[in-house]
Design a protein around this motif. Structure first.
Motif, PDB file in Angstrom:
ATOM      1  N   MET A 354      -2.676 -13.467  -8.187  1.00 35.97           N
ATOM      2  CA  MET A 354      -3.476 -12.309  -7.773  1.00 35.97           C
ATOM      3  C   MET A 354      -2.977 -11.750  -6.441  1.00 35.97           C
ATOM      4  SD  MET A 354      -6.084 -11.183  -9.660  1.00 35.97           S
ATOM      5  CE  MET A 354      -7.304 -10.589  -8.491  1.00 35.97           C
ATOM      6  N   LEU A 355      -2.621 -12.643  -5.522  1.00 39.04           N
ATOM      7  CA  LEU A 355      -2.109 -12.225  -4.221  1.00 39.04           C
ATOM      8  C   LEU A 355      -0.831 -11.409  -4.387  1.00 39.04           C
ATOM      9  CD1 LEU A 355      -1.876 -12.309  -1.110  1.00 39.04           C
ATOM     10  CD2 LEU A 355      -0.707 -14.513  -1.366  1.00 39.04           C
ATOM     11  N   LEU A 356       0.112 -11.935  -5.169  1.00 39.74           N
ATOM     12  CA  LEU A 356       1.390 -11.250  -5.339  1.00 39.74           C
ATOM     13  C   LEU A 356       1.219  -9.938  -6.099  1.00 39.74           C
ATOM     14  CD1 LEU A 356       3.733 -14.265  -6.198  1.00 39.74           C
ATOM     15  CD2 LEU A 356       3.585 -13.015  -4.046  1.00 39.74           C
ATOM     16  N   PHE A 357       0.428  -9.968  -7.173  1.00 34.37           N
ATOM     17  CA  PHE A 357       0.203  -8.751  -7.947  1.00 34.37           C
ATOM     18  C   PHE A 357      -0.460  -7.683  -7.081  1.00 34.37           C
ATOM     19  CE2 PHE A 357      -0.018 -10.665 -12.532  1.00 34.37           C
ATOM     20  CZ  PHE A 357       1.241 -11.222 -12.335  1.00 34.37           C
ATOM     21  N   GLY A 358      -1.466  -8.086  -6.297  1.00 33.39           N
ATOM     22  CA  GLY A 358      -2.175  -7.138  -5.445  1.00 33.39           C
ATOM     23  C   GLY A 358      -1.296  -6.598  -4.328  1.00 33.39           C
ATOM     24  N   PHE A 359      -0.477  -7.467  -3.735  1.00 31.61           N
ATOM     25  CA  PHE A 359       0.382  -7.054  -2.625  1.00 31.61           C
ATOM     26  C   PHE A 359       1.417  -6.023  -3.080  1.00 31.61           C
ATOM     27  CE2 PHE A 359       4.449  -7.741  -0.369  1.00 31.61           C
ATOM     28  CZ  PHE A 359       4.077  -7.229   0.862  1.00 31.61           C
ATOM     29  N   THR A 360       2.066  -6.289  -4.206  1.00 31.81           N
ATOM     30  CA  THR A 360       3.065  -5.333  -4.682  1.00 31.81           C
ATOM     31  C   THR A 360       2.423  -4.004  -5.062  1.00 31.81           C
ATOM     32  OG1 THR A 360       2.936  -6.280  -6.925  1.00 31.81           O
ATOM     33  CG2 THR A 360       4.672  -7.106  -5.479  1.00 31.81           C
ATOM     34  N   THR A 361       1.185  -4.046  -5.547  1.00 28.29           N
ATOM     35  CA  THR A 361       0.495  -2.799  -5.878  1.00 28.29           C
ATOM     36  C   THR A 361       0.196  -1.991  -4.621  1.00 28.29           C
ATOM     37  OG1 THR A 361      -0.510  -3.839  -7.820  1.00 28.29           O
ATOM     38  CG2 THR A 361      -1.513  -1.812  -7.046  1.00 28.29           C
ATOM     39  N   ILE A 362      -0.099  -2.671  -3.516  1.00 26.30           N
ATOM     40  CA  ILE A 362      -0.367  -1.969  -2.258  1.00 26.30           C
ATOM     41  C   ILE A 362       0.861  -1.184  -1.803  1.00 26.30           C
ATOM     42  CG2 ILE A 362      -0.788  -2.283   0.210  1.00 26.30           C
ATOM     43  CD1 ILE A 362      -2.659  -4.595  -0.526  1.00 26.30           C
ATOM     44  N   ILE A 363       2.039  -1.802  -1.854  1.00 29.48           N
ATOM     45  CA  ILE A 363       3.235  -1.090  -1.387  1.00 29.48           C
ATOM     46  C   ILE A 363       3.612   0.032  -2.359  1.00 29.48           C
ATOM     47  CG2 ILE A 363       4.094  -3.021  -0.033  1.00 29.48           C
ATOM     48  CD1 ILE A 363       6.079  -3.649  -2.212  1.00 29.48           C
ATOM     49  N   TYR A 364       3.301  -0.156  -3.629  1.00 28.32           N
ATOM     50  CA  TYR A 364       3.499   0.907  -4.623  1.00 28.32           C
ATOM     51  C   TYR A 364       2.570   2.080  -4.320  1.00 28.32           C
ATOM     52  CZ  TYR A 364       2.783   3.029  -9.316  1.00 28.32           C
ATOM     53  OH  TYR A 364       2.634   3.874 -10.396  1.00 28.32           O
ATOM     54  N   ASN A 365       1.291   1.772  -4.057  1.00 25.88           N
ATOM     55  CA  ASN A 365       0.329   2.828  -3.724  1.00 25.88           C
ATOM     56  C   ASN A 365       0.747   3.584  -2.469  1.00 25.88           C
ATOM     57  OD1 ASN A 365      -1.228   2.052  -5.895  1.00 25.88           O
ATOM     58  ND2 ASN A 365      -2.638   0.820  -4.673  1.00 25.88           N
ATOM     59  N   TYR A 366       1.264   2.838  -1.502  1.00 28.07           N
ATOM     60  CA  TYR A 366       1.731   3.474  -0.274  1.00 28.07           C
ATOM     61  C   TYR A 366       2.815   4.505  -0.588  1.00 28.07           C
ATOM     62  CZ  TYR A 366       4.863   4.438   3.482  1.00 28.07           C
ATOM     63  OH  TYR A 366       5.682   5.129   4.341  1.00 28.07           O
ATOM     64  N   TYR A 367       3.762   4.120  -1.435  1.00 28.08           N
ATOM     65  CA  TYR A 367       4.865   5.037  -1.737  1.00 28.08           C
ATOM     66  C   TYR A 367       4.366   6.299  -2.442  1.00 28.08           C
ATOM     67  CZ  TYR A 367       8.908   7.259  -3.707  1.00 28.08           C
ATOM     68  OH  TYR A 367       9.827   8.210  -4.050  1.00 28.08           O
ATOM     69  N   LEU A 368       3.395   6.151  -3.338  1.00 23.26           N
ATOM     70  CA  LEU A 368       2.860   7.326  -4.026  1.00 23.26           C
ATOM     71  C   LEU A 368       2.267   8.319  -3.030  1.00 23.26           C
ATOM     72  CD1 LEU A 368       1.107   5.784  -7.179  1.00 23.26           C
ATOM     73  CD2 LEU A 368       3.420   6.680  -6.958  1.00 23.26           C
ATOM     74  N   GLY A 369       1.551   7.800  -2.038  1.00 23.06           N
ATOM     75  CA  GLY A 369       0.993   8.666  -1.008  1.00 23.06           C
ATOM     76  C   GLY A 369       2.068   9.363  -0.203  1.00 23.06           C
ATOM     77  N   GLU A 370       3.122   8.632   0.139  1.00 21.67           N
ATOM     78  CA  GLU A 370       4.218   9.229   0.900  1.00 21.67           C
ATOM     79  C   GLU A 370       4.910  10.325   0.088  1.00 21.67           C
ATOM     80  OE1 GLU A 370       8.498   7.736   2.283  1.00 21.67           O
ATOM     81  OE2 GLU A 370       6.892   6.695   3.364  1.00 21.67           O
ATOM     82  N   ASN A 371       5.029  10.101  -1.211  1.00 18.09           N
ATOM     83  CA  ASN A 371       5.648  11.102  -2.071  1.00 18.09           C
ATOM     84  C   ASN A 371       4.803  12.382  -2.106  1.00 18.09           C
ATOM     85  OD1 ASN A 371       7.970  11.554  -3.765  1.00 18.09           O
ATOM     86  ND2 ASN A 371       6.589  11.612  -5.520  1.00 18.09           N
ATOM     87  N   SER A 372       3.483  12.222  -2.075  1.00 20.56           N
ATOM     88  CA  SER A 372       2.602  13.388  -2.027  1.00 20.56           C
ATOM     89  C   SER A 372       2.818  14.177  -0.743  1.00 20.56           C
ATOM     90  CB  SER A 372       1.138  12.958  -2.119  1.00 20.56           C
ATOM     91  OG  SER A 372       0.860  12.377  -3.359  1.00 20.56           O
ATOM     92  N   LEU A 373       2.929  13.481   0.366  1.00 17.49           N
ATOM     93  CA  LEU A 373       3.164  14.158   1.643  1.00 17.49           C
ATOM     94  C   LEU A 373       4.478  14.923   1.618  1.00 17.49           C
ATOM     95  CD1 LEU A 373       2.053  11.515   4.300  1.00 17.49           C
ATOM     96  CD2 LEU A 373       0.905  13.649   3.711  1.00 17.49           C
ATOM     97  N   ALA A 374       5.498  14.324   1.010  1.00 12.02           N
ATOM     98  CA  ALA A 374       6.801  14.983   0.940  1.00 12.02           C
ATOM     99  C   ALA A 374       6.707  16.291   0.164  1.00 12.02           C
ATOM    100  CB  ALA A 374       7.825  14.050   0.284  1.00 12.02           C
ATOM    101  N   TYR A 375       5.904  16.306  -0.894  1.00 15.61           N
ATOM    102  CA  TYR A 375       5.749  17.538  -1.671  1.00 15.61           C
ATOM    103  C   TYR A 375       5.113  18.639  -0.827  1.00 15.61           C
ATOM    104  CZ  TYR A 375       4.153  20.944  -5.061  1.00 15.61           C
ATOM    105  OH  TYR A 375       3.928  22.128  -5.721  1.00 15.61           O
ATOM    106  N   PHE A 376       4.165  18.256   0.026  1.00 17.70           N
ATOM    107  CA  PHE A 376       3.498  19.235   0.887  1.00 17.70           C
ATOM    108  C   PHE A 376       4.364  19.636   2.075  1.00 17.70           C
ATOM    109  CE2 PHE A 376      -0.547  17.392  -0.908  1.00 17.70           C
ATOM    110  CZ  PHE A 376      -0.935  18.556  -1.570  1.00 17.70           C
ATOM    111  N   GLY A 377       5.555  19.040   2.173  1.00 20.73           N
ATOM    112  CA  GLY A 377       6.408  19.319   3.315  1.00 20.73           C
ATOM    113  C   GLY A 377       6.073  18.449   4.497  1.00 20.73           C
ATOM    114  N   GLY A 378       5.271  17.417   4.262  1.00 20.93           N
ATOM    115  CA  GLY A 378       4.866  16.542   5.356  1.00 20.93           C
ATOM    116  C   GLY A 378       5.781  15.359   5.529  1.00 20.93           C
ATOM    117  N   ASP A 379       7.118  15.611   5.447  1.00 20.99           N
ATOM    118  CA  ASP A 379       8.066  14.514   5.611  1.00 20.99           C
ATOM    119  C   ASP A 379       8.635  14.450   7.029  1.00 20.99           C
ATOM    120  OD1 ASP A 379       9.381  16.883   5.314  1.00 20.99           O
ATOM    121  OD2 ASP A 379      10.774  16.203   3.743  1.00 20.99           O
TER     122      ASP A 379
END
Length: 490
Positions: A354-379
């Motif tokens: 559960m720890l490993l599955f949850g941890f990798t999901t957190i870094i995945y979620n982080y990247y999705l948010g960063e990708n959204s910012l990039a689309y808005f020009g927030g890079d």
């Protein structure tokens, strides 16, 4: 109100739309997920070597493990057990069905994400539903792309980052007595180190952790299967009979089995939700459909392999008895079932998983948010740094706070996110078929590794600069005796 919206979206609207479109994509593509199943393994090997250059590109394998990091989470352990508890063993069958259908949906959304990706100065790419909505559907659909990106940032970048932190922290407290504050602080620190390294560091971490966690969980399941080999045929028969209401002692009937199995499959593999295409677009591959095939395999790994592991651990054990009430549910049922097979240390094994599955999901979620910012020009550096600090703070805060209301709100926004993406996929299906047929035609002509010629798809609005191959890769992929095309040389 949030509960009513969640029930409307996930128990009625999305189940019908996701299954309906998945069947449409499957039949319209002549079962692309089955036709190219064998190529999934070959593409991974070929593209892994294809991307070994000095230009900063990310390989098809790295994109795969990053998407698996997001798809495979705590729901694969806790959610499957809940589905079996509420829907009976038959829920597993319908989970398999929706996984197979979802492979076609994932193929098309990830193929489109690759086709419409944008090249970045550091050798990486950005892409996802927002990009194929705006470029594929035209500027008059930009509002939908903006809405999608905003929902992606709120849902995954912020909401689910805090929620995963809470799940990991409470699991570690229950299993090992570690205070949630300590787990939250540790998560915040580690996530910060990874996030500030950018997408390259994220993928480097994922390609180490994800295979270890997935293979470790599968290996443990194989041990359980070996210990209960004689019972396996009976369990498989029970799953199929229960799926069609042929086991009256199980309770719940075919309706409960279908609803719980379908919901678990959809929640787990994320096919059609619009999250995985953001990751699929980062790969450096010779053809968009190559990554579409690989990402279909990602759904197979999540639903047909990892979710099935939990199902067999539970159904082959003595803790869960079909048709009988049990006080255990979720992760506790999986822990107790594994402990019944291998001893008490099995509970700790599930908690670490559960720890490993949850941890990798957190870094995945982080990247999705960063990708959204990039689309808005927030890079810009200041904006990205602010976002990273916000995610770090959410990991620490979320670990210590019961986020029931946040969870309900994130479920609603994720449902709306899925509807926006599914609308775009339905409108872009013909273009997705055109990409698929180009890939298939090259294979039928004997081309071992199809190559995408962006000039032939200029009318679709693709970005030519994102499809310029490195000279050594162009030469390696050119037919014997043929000179590389200008399109393929940097």
């Amino acid at each position: 109100m949030l509960d009513l919206l969640n029930d409307l979206l996930w128990s009625k609207v999305l189940i019908v739309v996701l299954i309906g479109l998945g069947l449409w994509f499957t039949i319209g593509s002549r079962f692309v997920q089955l036709r190219h199943f064998g190529r999934m393994f070959r593409i991974l090997g070929a593209n892994q070597a294809f991307a070994k250059d000095q230009q900063g590109h990310l390989s098809s394998f790295q994109a795969l493990v990053l998407s698996v990091a997001g798809r495979v989470g705590g729901g694969n352990i806790a959610g499957v057990a809940v589905a079996i508890t509420l829907g009976g063993p038959g829920a597993v069958f319908w989970m398999w069905v929706v996984g197979l259908i979802g492979m076609a949906t994932s193929y098309f959304e990830c193929t489109l994400a690759q086709a419409y990706k944008s090249a970045m100065p550091d050798g990486t790419y950005r892409g996802g539903p927002a990009y194929y909505i705006e470029r594929g559907l035209g500027a008059h659909w930009k509002w939908l792309a903006v809405l999608f990106s905003a929902l992606l940032l709120v849902t995954f970048g912020f909401g689910f980052s805090a929620l995963q932190s809470y799940s990991v922290a409470t699991s570690m407290q229950d299993a090992f007595g570690i205070p949630v504050m300590a787990t939250g602080a540790a998560l915040a620190m580690v996530v910060g180190v990874i996030a500030f390294g950018g997408v390259k560091r994220i993928t480097q971490v994922a390609e180490v952790i994800v295979p270890v966690m997935a293979l470790g969980y599968v290996a443990m399941t194989l041990v359980v299967l070996a210990m209960n080999l004689e019972q396996l045929p009976a369990v498989l028969v029970l799953i199929v009979k229960s799926a069609f209401g042929l086991e009256p002692a199980v309770g719940g009937g075919i309706g409960a089995a279908m609803v719980m199995g379908i919901k678990r499959g959809l929640f787990s593999n994320e096919a059609g939700l619009g999250s995985a295409p953001n990751v699929a677009a980062v790969a450096y591959v010779p053809h968009p459909a190559s990554q579409g095939v690989v990402q279909a395999f990602s759904v197979f790994i999540d639903t047909l392999i990892v979710c099935s592991c939990t199902a067999f651990i539970v159904l082959l054990g003595d803790v869960y008895q079909p048709g009988m009430a049990t006080e255990l549910g979720g992760v506790a049922l999986t822990q107790a079932s594994l402990a019944g097979h291998v001893g008490e240390w099995g509970r700790s094994f599930v908690s670490v998983a559960m720890l490993l599955f949850g941890f990798t999901t957190i870094i995945y979620n982080y990247y999705l948010g960063e990708n959204s910012l990039a689309y808005f020009g927030g890079d810009r550096r200041a904006v990205v740094a602010g976002y990273r600090l916000a995610v770090i703070a959410l990991c620490g805060w979320g670990a210590t706070t019961d986020l029931g209301t946040v969870f309900a709100f994130a479920d609603v926004t994720m449902g709306l996110l899925a509807l926006a993406n599914l609308l775009a996929l339905a409108l872009l299906f013909k273009k997705g078929l055109r990409l698929m047929r180009d890939f298939d035609d090259q294979i039928n002509r004997g081309v071992r590794e199809p190559v995408f010629d962006a000039r032939r798809f200029a009318d679709m609005g693709v970005e030519p600069q994102a499809w310029v191959l490195e000279p050594q890769d162009s030469a390696a992929l050119a037919p014997a005796g043929a000179a590389p095309t200008a399109q393929a040389v940097r």
